[in-house]
Scaffold this motif. Structure first.
Motif, PDB file in Angstrom:
ATOM      1  N   LYS A   1       0.841  -1.190   0.000  1.00  0.00           N
ATOM      2  CA  LYS A   1       0.000   0.000   0.000  1.00  0.00           C
ATOM      3  C   LYS A   1       0.880   1.243   0.000  1.00  0.00           C
ATOM      4  CE  LYS A   1      -3.841  -2.105   2.560  1.00  0.00           C
ATOM      5  NZ  LYS A   1      -4.710  -1.982   3.764  1.00  0.00           N
ATOM      6  N   PRO A   2       0.410   2.304  -0.647  1.00  0.00           N
ATOM      7  CA  PRO A   2       1.173   3.564  -0.590  1.00  0.00           C
ATOM      8  C   PRO A   2       1.163   4.103   0.834  1.00  0.00           C
ATOM      9  CG  PRO A   2      -0.973   3.925  -1.596  1.00  0.00           C
ATOM     10  CD  PRO A   2      -0.819   2.436  -1.434  1.00  0.00           C
ATOM     11  N   TYR A   3       2.189   4.911   1.149  1.00  0.00           N
ATOM     12  CA  TYR A   3       2.282   5.422   2.511  1.00  0.00           C
ATOM     13  C   TYR A   3       1.099   6.338   2.836  1.00  0.00           C
ATOM     14  CZ  TYR A   3       3.903   9.947   0.732  1.00  0.00           C
ATOM     15  OH  TYR A   3       4.000  11.154   0.092  1.00  0.00           O
ATOM     16  N   GLU A   4       0.737   6.368   4.072  1.00  0.00           N
ATOM     17  CA  GLU A   4      -0.346   7.232   4.538  1.00  0.00           C
ATOM     18  C   GLU A   4       0.198   8.163   5.603  1.00  0.00           C
ATOM     19  OE1 GLU A   4      -3.430   4.759   5.963  1.00  0.00           O
ATOM     20  OE2 GLU A   4      -3.940   3.922   3.992  1.00  0.00           O
ATOM     21  N   GLU A   5      -0.369   9.342   5.664  1.00  0.00           N
ATOM     22  CA  GLU A   5       0.049  10.337   6.652  1.00  0.00           C
ATOM     23  C   GLU A   5      -1.015  10.467   7.729  1.00  0.00           C
ATOM     24  OE1 GLU A   5       0.919  13.951   4.671  1.00  0.00           O
ATOM     25  OE2 GLU A   5       2.926  13.310   4.061  1.00  0.00           O
ATOM     26  N   GLU A   6      -0.585  10.369   8.954  1.00  0.00           N
ATOM     27  CA  GLU A   6      -1.491  10.538  10.078  1.00  0.00           C
ATOM     28  C   GLU A   6      -0.993  11.660  10.966  1.00  0.00           C
ATOM     29  OE1 GLU A   6      -2.025   6.964  12.218  1.00  0.00           O
ATOM     30  OE2 GLU A   6      -2.941   5.864  10.545  1.00  0.00           O
ATOM     31  N   ALA A   7      -1.919  12.385  11.517  1.00  0.00           N
ATOM     32  CA  ALA A   7      -1.556  13.512  12.373  1.00  0.00           C
ATOM     33  C   ALA A   7      -0.949  13.014  13.678  1.00  0.00           C
ATOM     34  CB  ALA A   7      -2.788  14.374  12.656  1.00  0.00           C
ATOM     35  N   GLY A   8       0.256  13.485  13.956  1.00  0.00           N
ATOM     36  CA  GLY A   8       0.909  13.132  15.202  1.00  0.00           C
ATOM     37  C   GLY A   8       0.665  14.206  16.250  1.00  0.00           C
ATOM     38  N   PRO A   9       1.383  14.172  17.358  1.00  0.00           N
ATOM     39  CA  PRO A   9       1.210  15.189  18.394  1.00  0.00           C
ATOM     40  C   PRO A   9       1.637  16.568  17.879  1.00  0.00           C
ATOM     41  CG  PRO A   9       3.123  13.807  18.856  1.00  0.00           C
ATOM     42  CD  PRO A   9       2.401  13.173  17.719  1.00  0.00           C
ATOM     43  N   LEU A  10       0.967  17.601  18.353  1.00  0.00           N
ATOM     44  CA  LEU A  10       1.296  18.962  17.956  1.00  0.00           C
ATOM     45  C   LEU A  10       2.675  19.344  18.486  1.00  0.00           C
ATOM     46  CD1 LEU A  10      -2.139  20.740  18.601  1.00  0.00           C
ATOM     47  CD2 LEU A  10      -1.217  19.918  16.429  1.00  0.00           C
ATOM     48  N   VAL A  11       3.410  20.116  17.700  1.00  0.00           N
ATOM     49  CA  VAL A  11       4.753  20.549  18.071  1.00  0.00           C
ATOM     50  C   VAL A  11       4.768  22.064  18.184  1.00  0.00           C
ATOM     51  CG1 VAL A  11       7.188  20.569  17.423  1.00  0.00           C
ATOM     52  CG2 VAL A  11       5.773  18.589  16.864  1.00  0.00           C
ATOM     53  N   LYS A  12       5.196  22.565  19.333  1.00  0.00           N
ATOM     54  CA  LYS A  12       5.269  24.010  19.521  1.00  0.00           C
ATOM     55  C   LYS A  12       6.451  24.603  18.758  1.00  0.00           C
ATOM     56  CE  LYS A  12       2.883  24.829  23.893  1.00  0.00           C
ATOM     57  NZ  LYS A  12       2.971  25.470  25.236  1.00  0.00           N
ATOM     58  N   GLU A  13       6.260  25.858  18.357  1.00  0.00           N
ATOM     59  CA  GLU A  13       7.339  26.501  17.603  1.00  0.00           C
ATOM     60  C   GLU A  13       8.585  26.683  18.465  1.00  0.00           C
ATOM     61  OE1 GLU A  13       6.881  29.182  14.179  1.00  0.00           O
ATOM     62  OE2 GLU A  13       7.389  30.755  15.626  1.00  0.00           O
ATOM     63  N   GLU A  14       8.421  26.797  19.760  1.00  0.00           N
ATOM     64  CA  GLU A  14       9.585  26.919  20.639  1.00  0.00           C
ATOM     65  C   GLU A  14      10.460  25.678  20.535  1.00  0.00           C
ATOM     66  OE1 GLU A  14       9.629  26.524  25.165  1.00  0.00           O
ATOM     67  OE2 GLU A  14       9.704  28.700  24.904  1.00  0.00           O
ATOM     68  N   THR A  15       9.835  24.503  20.425  1.00  0.00           N
ATOM     69  CA  THR A  15      10.590  23.265  20.260  1.00  0.00           C
ATOM     70  C   THR A  15      11.334  23.255  18.936  1.00  0.00           C
ATOM     71  OG1 THR A  15       8.942  22.065  21.581  1.00  0.00           O
ATOM     72  CG2 THR A  15      10.413  20.747  20.194  1.00  0.00           C
TER      73      THR A  15
END
Length: 274
Positions: free
Chosen positions: A122-136
């Motif tokens: 199957k082609p790769y799928e994108e799933e939403a991971g944890p949000l990343v703050k801009e400070e990080t």
């Protein structure tokens, strides 16, 4: 750039587009000296500025006795009030690897981190991971730039028998001839290429000052630009991999430093430009 000599050093790199108003120069120098006093750093440097869409991050770093040891980094949005950044970790680097585009200029802004999942057939799928703050993302980007293009002249630092690295008090600067050579500059981070050298290759090296990786072995070749400015009085080294990184050195003096003024984006097209 050392906070003590900040106005003078900024004049030397003005040709690279590193320009600040007199008000910001005065505010930075005064506030950084207060940071050194309040945090009890041995030295405070202006690391640079990462320009975002809605604002800019001014970044400074405080140094202790060991010049290549852990550094404390701070950022400011107004050149007056400074906030301490967390220490970069491997988890931060991994979490921000897929983030692209300009910084927003808001440390509380959150990015959607898309994770790719590959399944057999199957082609790769994108799933939403944890949000990343801009400070990080800011922490990871500063650390990445510093490790890739933070540089010093050969002999400016000396490694003691016990391990810590200090400023070389006997360093009087590179000659004009040596300052024009890429091999006269070292990465200011733990060496990688040096560890892979044979004992025969290390025989001609001085372990007290040749304990860092030289720029002459950087890949891709041609990722550095060396220019002689002001009639041979200043040597300016610019990175083409991280556009905005400028290093200066006044030959036959102790004056040297680097600063980053850019968008925090790596020049991924460099191999095709050379």
């Amino acid at each position: 750039m050392d906070a003590e000599t900040l106005p003078y050093a900024l004049d030397l790199v003005a040709g690279s587009g590193v320009v600040l108003s007199p008000e910001r120069r005065a505010a930075l120098r005064t506030s950084l000296l207060l940071v050194r006093r309040d945090y009890r750093f041995e030295q405070v440097r202006l690391w640079g500025r990462i320009q975002g869409i809605r604002g800019a991050y001014y970044v400074a770093e405080g140094l202790g006795p060991d010049r290549i040891g852990p550094r404390s980094r701070l950022y400011s949005l107004n050149c007056v009030d400074w906030s301490l950044l967390p220490i970069p970790t491997e988890e931060m680097v991994i979490a921000t690897t897929g983030l692209k585009g300009r910084f927003q200029g808001d440390p509380s802004y959150e990015y959607e981190n898309l994770e790719r999942k590959d399944e057999v057939g199957k082609p790769y799928e994108e799933e939403a991971g944890p949000l990343v703050k801009e400070e990080t993302r800011l922490v990871a980007t500063i650390d990445q730039i510093d490790k890739a293009v933070g540089i010093v002249p050969r002999g400016a630092y000396v490694k003691t028998p016990l391990g810590p690295v200090h400023e070389n008090r006997s360093f009087e600067g590179l000659s004009l001839t040596e300052a024009k050579k890429l091999s006269s500059y070292f990465h200011l981070t733990d060496p990688v290429n040096l560890k892979n050298k044979t004992l025969l290759e290390k025989a001609d090296l001085d372990p007290a000052i040749d304990f860092l990786d030289s720029l002459e072995h950087d890949v891709p070749k041609g990722s550095w630009s060396i220019q002689v400015e002001r009639g041979g009085r200043v040597i300016v080294v610019r990175s083409l991999l991280w556009l905005g990184l400028t290093f200066y050195h006044v030959p036959n003096t102790k004056q040297h430093g680097y600063i980053y003024f850019g968008t925090g984006e790596k020049n991924l097209d460099l191999p095709f430009m050379l």
